[in-house]
Design a protein around this motif. Structure first.
Motif, short mmCIF file in Angstrom:
data_model
loop_
_atom_site.label_atom_id
_atom_site.label_comp_id
_atom_site.label_asym_id
_atom_site.label_seq_id
_atom_site.Cartn_x
_atom_site.Cartn_y
_atom_site.Cartn_z
N ALA A 22 0.83 -1.21 0.00
CA ALA A 22 0.00 0.00 0.00
C ALA A 22 0.86 1.26 0.00
O ALA A 22 0.61 2.21 -0.75
N ILE A 23 1.90 1.27 0.83
CA ILE A 23 2.79 2.44 0.90
C ILE A 23 3.52 2.64 -0.42
O ILE A 23 3.66 3.76 -0.92
N GLU A 24 3.97 1.54 -1.02
CA GLU A 24 4.64 1.64 -2.33
C GLU A 24 3.70 2.20 -3.39
O GLU A 24 4.11 3.01 -4.24
N SER A 25 2.44 1.77 -3.36
CA SER A 25 1.50 2.23 -4.39
C SER A 25 1.19 3.71 -4.24
O SER A 25 0.95 4.41 -5.23
N ALA A 179 -6.55 2.51 8.90
CA ALA A 179 -7.99 2.73 9.05
C ALA A 179 -8.55 1.83 10.15
O ALA A 179 -9.27 0.86 9.89
N LEU A 180 -8.20 2.15 11.39
CA LEU A 180 -8.70 1.41 12.55
C LEU A 180 -9.21 2.40 13.57
O LEU A 180 -8.58 3.43 13.83
N MET A 196 -5.58 -0.79 3.83
CA MET A 196 -5.82 -0.26 5.17
C MET A 196 -5.04 1.03 5.43
O MET A 196 -5.19 1.64 6.50
N VAL A 197 -4.22 1.46 4.49
CA VAL A 197 -3.35 2.61 4.70
C VAL A 197 -4.00 3.89 4.20
O VAL A 197 -4.55 3.93 3.10
N ARG A 198 -3.93 4.93 5.02
CA ARG A 198 -4.40 6.26 4.64
C ARG A 198 -3.20 7.20 4.61
O ARG A 198 -2.32 7.13 5.47
N ALA A 199 -3.17 8.09 3.61
CA ALA A 199 -2.10 9.07 3.49
C ALA A 199 -2.69 10.46 3.66
O ALA A 199 -3.72 10.78 3.06
N HIS A 200 -2.04 11.28 4.48
CA HIS A 200 -2.54 12.60 4.79
C HIS A 200 -1.62 13.66 4.17
O HIS A 200 -0.50 13.38 3.78
#
Length: 272
Positions: A22-25, A179-180, A196-200
């Motif tokens: 997810a972080i790579e994408s 996202a928890l 599950m990863v959110r980027a701000h």
């Protein structure tokens, strides 16, 4: 809404490989702009109490700037105190792991709890004497007179952290969250997401990141999610009302404390 215990189980079940993908994408490279370490001017629709980190700073108007607010847990405060002591002694060693007993090692030194942390400002009010009062939950990294993180330094427009190797988990993982429920979110809405990863909001998003760097971030992100939920459960279980205690009371996983980090045990006085 799931219970904190259920969310903790979900955090422990997070797969690091999925977080890495997810972080790579999304992509990320720190540009050392310092926005996540400095005081900021919130946008009209920002909800300051929603999370950690920095909002959107305007260069022209800092008159209404909010101080940098990033959650730091008691064990992280002690680790940072140990780092300050180590740096002051000139032995070049990082703070490393620090337990509750290490608080005694720094209590008689030139540094104390307030050099690292301040009470989280949410929930506090100003007393008739103009001093902060009330109760709050958890600690925020200390700030300087400009509202910047006390450990932030800037040279020729490039930011740096003076305790980079021992920085708290919320700093290690910015600008990402998971996202928890029960976990903190960086200031502002998520601008990108994957799994599950959110980027701000951060100018470093969308840049190439190596697999090894993404793995380091993902491992820290999972540790942070687990740690935040463990802390939330411990704070809930340790909480007791503080209606008859004067001044500021901070509730953390270790109980009630004064702004200087000392326990309140038995230190109860009637409010005037």
């Amino acid at each position: 809404m799931e219970s904190l215990e259920a969310e903790l189980d979900r955090a422990r079940d997070l797969t690091v490989a999925d977080l890495v993908d997810a972080i790579e994408s999304i992509g990320f490279e720190c540009t050392r702009c310092g926005a996540c370490c400095k005081g900021y001017t919130p946008k009209a629709d920002d909800d300051v109490a929603d999370g950690d980190g920095a909002g959107v700073e305007t260069e022209d108007d800092r008159s209404h700037a909010e101080p940098h607010t990033a959650t730091v847990f008691p064990d992280e405060v002690r680790e940072l105190l140990a780092t300050l002591e180590s740096n002051a002694a000139g032995d070049g060693s990082a703070g490393g792991e620090a337990g509750e007993d290490d608080a005694d090692d720094v209590s008689g030194s030139e540094y104390d709890w307030r050099d690292v942390a301040r009470p989280m400002p949410y929930g506090l009010e100003e007393s008739a004497e103009g001093e902060p009062a009330g109760e709050t939950f958890e600690w925020a990294l200390q700030t300087d007179a400009c509202g910047n993180c006390t450990f932030y330094r800037e040279t020729d427009g490039r930011g740096a952290c003076t305790v980079h190797e021992d920085r708290p988990l919320v700093c290690r993982t910015y600008p990402f969250s998971v996202a928890l429920g029960g976990t903190s979110q960086p200031m502002g809405e998520a601008v990108d997401e994957a799994g599950m990863v959110r980027a701000h909001e951060c100018e470093g998003l969308g840049r190439d990141i190596s697999r090894s760097e993404a793995e380091d971030l993902a491992e820290a992100l999972k540790r942070r999610a687990v740690r935040e939920l463990e802390e939330a459960i411990e704070v809930r279980d340790a909480y007791r009302p503080s209606g008859d205690i004067d001044g500021v009371v901070v509730h953390d996983s270790e109980g009630q404390k004064r702004p200087d980090g000392t326990p309140i045990d038995g230190d109860r006085t009637e409010r005037s």
